[in-house]
Design an enzyme around this catalytic site. Structure first.
Site, PDB file in Angstrom:
ATOM      1  N   HIS A   1      -3.279  -9.093  -8.292  1.00  0.00           N
ATOM      2  CA  HIS A   1      -3.776 -10.376  -7.787  1.00  0.00           C
ATOM      3  C   HIS A   1      -5.151 -10.701  -8.358  1.00  0.00           C
ATOM      4  O   HIS A   1      -6.173 -10.582  -7.673  1.00  0.00           O
ATOM      5  CB  HIS A   1      -3.800 -10.359  -6.252  1.00  0.00           C
ATOM      6  CG  HIS A   1      -2.439 -10.516  -5.659  1.00  0.00           C
ATOM      7  ND1 HIS A   1      -2.121 -10.132  -4.378  1.00  0.00           N
ATOM      8  CD2 HIS A   1      -1.296 -11.031  -6.185  1.00  0.00           C
ATOM      9  CE1 HIS A   1      -0.845 -10.401  -4.144  1.00  0.00           C
ATOM     10  NE2 HIS A   1      -0.326 -10.939  -5.225  1.00  0.00           N
TER      11      HIS A   1
ATOM     12  N   THR B   1      -1.239  -1.191   2.151  1.00  0.00           N
ATOM     13  CA  THR B   1      -2.250  -0.284   1.571  1.00  0.00           C
ATOM     14  C   THR B   1      -3.652  -0.883   1.501  1.00  0.00           C
ATOM     15  O   THR B   1      -4.616  -0.151   1.339  1.00  0.00           O
ATOM     16  CB  THR B   1      -1.853   0.095   0.123  1.00  0.00           C
ATOM     17  OG1 THR B   1      -1.675  -1.107  -0.620  1.00  0.00           O
ATOM     18  CG2 THR B   1      -0.588   0.935   0.102  1.00  0.00           C
TER      19      THR B   1
ATOM     20  N   SER C   1      -6.212 -11.979  -3.438  1.00  0.00           N
ATOM     21  CA  SER C   1      -6.337 -10.520  -3.464  1.00  0.00           C
ATOM     22  C   SER C   1      -6.696 -10.018  -2.071  1.00  0.00           C
ATOM     23  O   SER C   1      -7.798 -10.265  -1.571  1.00  0.00           O
ATOM     24  CB  SER C   1      -7.415 -10.106  -4.469  1.00  0.00           C
ATOM     25  OG  SER C   1      -7.825  -8.786  -4.210  1.00  0.00           O
ATOM     26  N   SER C   2      -5.762  -9.293  -1.464  1.00  0.00           N
ATOM     27  CA  SER C   2      -5.967  -8.820  -0.097  1.00  0.00           C
ATOM     28  C   SER C   2      -7.168  -7.893  -0.018  1.00  0.00           C
ATOM     29  O   SER C   2      -8.045  -8.046   0.838  1.00  0.00           O
ATOM     30  CB  SER C   2      -4.710  -8.092   0.381  1.00  0.00           C
ATOM     31  OG  SER C   2      -4.936  -7.456   1.611  1.00  0.00           O
TER      32      SER C   2
ATOM     33  N   HIS D   1       2.468  -4.528  -6.667  1.00  0.00           N
ATOM     34  CA  HIS D   1       2.670  -4.623  -5.214  1.00  0.00           C
ATOM     35  C   HIS D   1       4.038  -4.153  -4.775  1.00  0.00           C
ATOM     36  O   HIS D   1       4.313  -4.038  -3.592  1.00  0.00           O
ATOM     37  CB  HIS D   1       2.452  -6.073  -4.759  1.00  0.00           C
ATOM     38  CG  HIS D   1       1.136  -6.604  -5.186  1.00  0.00           C
ATOM     39  ND1 HIS D   1       0.985  -7.475  -6.241  1.00  0.00           N
ATOM     40  CD2 HIS D   1      -0.107  -6.339  -4.737  1.00  0.00           C
ATOM     41  CE1 HIS D   1      -0.296  -7.734  -6.412  1.00  0.00           C
ATOM     42  NE2 HIS D   1      -0.984  -7.062  -5.526  1.00  0.00           N
TER      43      HIS D   1
ATOM     44  N   GLU E   1       3.354  -7.145  -1.193  1.00  0.00           N
ATOM     45  CA  GLU E   1       3.555  -5.728  -0.848  1.00  0.00           C
ATOM     46  C   GLU E   1       4.322  -5.606   0.470  1.00  0.00           C
ATOM     47  O   GLU E   1       5.240  -4.793   0.604  1.00  0.00           O
ATOM     48  CB  GLU E   1       2.206  -5.009  -0.745  1.00  0.00           C
ATOM     49  CG  GLU E   1       2.376  -3.528  -0.391  1.00  0.00           C
ATOM     50  CD  GLU E   1       1.063  -2.834  -0.098  1.00  0.00           C
ATOM     51  OE1 GLU E   1       0.047  -3.154  -0.744  1.00  0.00           O
ATOM     52  OE2 GLU E   1       1.055  -1.965   0.801  1.00  0.00           O
TER      53      GLU E   1
HETATM   54  S1  SF4 Z   1      -5.363  -0.978  -4.228  1.00  0.00           S
HETATM   55 FE1  SF4 Z   1      -4.494   1.023  -3.735  1.00  0.00          FE
HETATM   56  S2  SF4 Z   1      -2.324   0.639  -3.411  1.00  0.00           S
HETATM   57 FE2  SF4 Z   1      -3.142  -1.157  -4.458  1.00  0.00          FE
HETATM   58  S3  SF4 Z   1      -2.815  -0.729  -6.626  1.00  0.00           S
HETATM   59 FE3  SF4 Z   1      -4.853   0.046  -6.136  1.00  0.00          FE
HETATM   60  S4  SF4 Z   1      -4.543   2.217  -5.632  1.00  0.00           S
HETATM   61 FE4  SF4 Z   1      -2.555   1.219  -5.548  1.00  0.00          FE
END
Ligand code: SF4
Length: 518
Positions: free
Chosen positions: A251, A374, A432-433, A284, A336
């Site tokens: 994202h 996550t 972007s979460s 995701h 996700e």
């Molecule tokens: S933020 Fe965490 S879950 Fe998401 S891609 Fe990066 S390492 Fe993987």
């Protein structure tokens, strides 16, 4: 209080700037500037026509002590394609003969001018000795300049390395030359734009000051994002363009634009991918249904799902197979979450609020489990876990944390810098979460925080009076964006940059077999 000095070559240009500044700052005086934290003093100097007079004005200003914040403002000729009269060109640099002077804060000013409703182009400006004909403008454009004028580069010398910007309102273009009758209407449009831009120059000056920058560490790309981007890069090398990517690979608009330039085609659904084509699944993750559709269609899928998202998928399948109702703590609509829910749709329920927990109707209240998106904020997730375990004391959680190491570390780091700063800038895209959670984490620490895709998104009003600025970046935001932001802020005054490291990261993930060959 920062004093703004505006150098306008001609009397008519100086008048337009003065009219624009009226109501925000009194020329040669001081007035309260609406929308900024500090009062601002402004003077408009008529600099004279042509490079010789401009150089003399610059020498005079420098001898009197360099301006605290120098803006060169006037009309100019549009050299680049697509420029229209009335457009504003903000100079990234101005050149005259063998001298080039940079204007690092140009992206900040350009963004603010756009938000003020003006059409803006960012790029190099060339100062020349005489008025140019359309053919000459084409030659200048071929050299990379966006606009031409006869004073900017010599005038910038007055700044002596201090904060300085150049704006040129376009009065003539390659299609409508300075020698054509259009120059009258073009000049009127340019002077109007100059007047509208003047209050923005006052806001720019109010943001000029020396300041401290505290960089959060870790910040920017995580191992899952680096892996996903590398997968698309390698797929392009192996198979050639185009390579299809279902959804944004990560994202971030900058990452997506760069990969699109290389030949990646981003689609929302597999039906947009031609039969037999290579398609990459984003970091995701996807639901089993999407994988099945890819098989049915004879597509060549490459899975860039982050291994830490895949781990949550495995947990969802395991709990569902054991007869649990699985509550997924997450945000509705996030890719996700959709992918994870798709692993066992009949056995899973999304919970976003305590009311969602109260609404759960498990067949066996002793068999409730929970998992998490996550990229949640740790604080937000723990509230939901408390609600679940209050209602279902035997509820089982994941074997190890679902909120990933990168999310946790970036939240710890932003919390640490927020306590030391007046504001926090978070580099990241709006979808972007984990970037949005960083904004919330800083705000919970009591510091105003703003999500920006790049320097042009930074509002000058946020910076006025902010002497310590924290900067971080979401796990999907490229490190280069942080460099661009600090470079732009350096154009507002001297920076003292430090880094606050809360944890060192060394996580790396292997690549899928489909792209391991090169
Ligand atoms: S933020 Fe965490 S879950 Fe998401 S891609 Fe990066 S390492 Fe993987």
């Amino acid at each position: 209080m920062t004093k703004l000095t505006v150098c306008a070559p001609l009397a008519i240009e100086a008048r337009a700037v003065r009219r624009g500044l009226a109501g925000t700052a009194e020329q040669s005086g001081t007035a309260e500037q609406s929308g900024t934290a500090e009062p601002i003093a402004a003077q408009v100097v008529r600099a004279g026509y042509g490079p010789v007079r401009a150089a003399a004005t610059a020498a005079r200003l420098q001898a009197a002590g360099p301006p605290e914040a120098l803006a060169v403002a006037g009309v100019g000729g549009g050299a680049a394609d697509g420029l229209r009269t009335g457009d504003i060109v903000v100079a990234t640099q101005a050149s005259y003969r063998d001298v080039t002077v940079s204007c690092p804060s140009a992206p900040l000013l350009a963004g603010e001018l756009r938000r003020a409703g003006l059409r803006v182009r960012l790029g190099p400006v060339q100062t020349v000795d005489r008025l140019l004909k359309p053919g000459d403008l084409s030659t200048v454009a071929a050299g990379g300049a966006v606009a031409v004028d006869m004073e900017s580069a010599p005038l910038l010398a007055a700044a002596a390395g201090g904060p300085a910007v150049v704006i040129r309102a376009i009065s003539d273009t390659r299609e409508h030359s300075v020698l054509s009758p259009h120059i009258v209407t073009g000049g009127i449009a340019a002077l109007r734009s100059l007047r509208l831009a003047a209050p923005v120059l006052a806001r720019w000056a109010a943001a000029c000051q020396p300041r401290r920058i505290v960089l959060a560490s870790p910040r920017s790309f995580c191992a899952g994002v680096e892996r996903a981007i590398e997968i698309v890069d390698r797929a392009l090398e192996l198979h050639g363009a185009p390579v299809y990517v279902r959804k944004q690979i990560v994202h971030n608009s900058v990452v997506v634009a760069e990969l699109a330039d290389k030949g990646a085609i981003f689609v929302d659904e597999l039906r947009e991918v031609p039969d037999g084509a290579t398609v990459v699944f984003s970091a995701h993750g996807v639901s089993p249904e999407v994988r099945q559709e890819a098989d049915r269609r004879g597509l060549r899928p490459i899975d860039a799902t982050c291994p830490l998202v895949a781990k949550v998928h495995v947990e969802a399948r395991r709990f569902a197979a054991e007869g649990y109702l699985v509550a997924l703590i997450g945000h509705a609509g996030h890719e996700e979450v959709e992918g994870t829910l798709g692993e066992a749709p009949e056995a899973m329920a999304l919970v976003q609020t305590s009311a969602d927990v109260a609404g759960l109707r498990p067949a066996d209240p002793g068999k409730v489990a929970y998992l998490m998106q996550t990229t949640l904020s740790a604080d937000e997730a723990s509230v939901m876990v408390d609600a679940l375990t209050d209602r279902f004391p035997a509820a089982r959680g994941p074997g190890s944390d679902d909120i990933c190491y990168a999310t946790t570390n970036r939240q710890l780091a932003v919390k640490a810098i927020a306590e030391q700063c007046d504001i926090v800038l978070v580099a990241g895209s709006a979808n972007s979460s984990n970037s949005r959670r960083l904004v919330e984490t800083a705000e919970r620490a009591g510091t105003p925080a703003y999500l920006v895709d790049g320097p042009e998104d930074i509002e000058l009003g946020w910076l006025a009076g902010a002497s310590a600025i924290g900067i971080t970046a979401g796990a999907s935001a490229p490190p280069a964006v942080v460099s661009q932001i600090t470079a732009a802020l350096a154009g507002l005054g001297q920076l003292d940059i430090t880094e606050r490291t809360v944890v060192a990261e060394s996580v790396q993930f292997g690549l899928p077999k489909e792209v391991r060959k090169i």
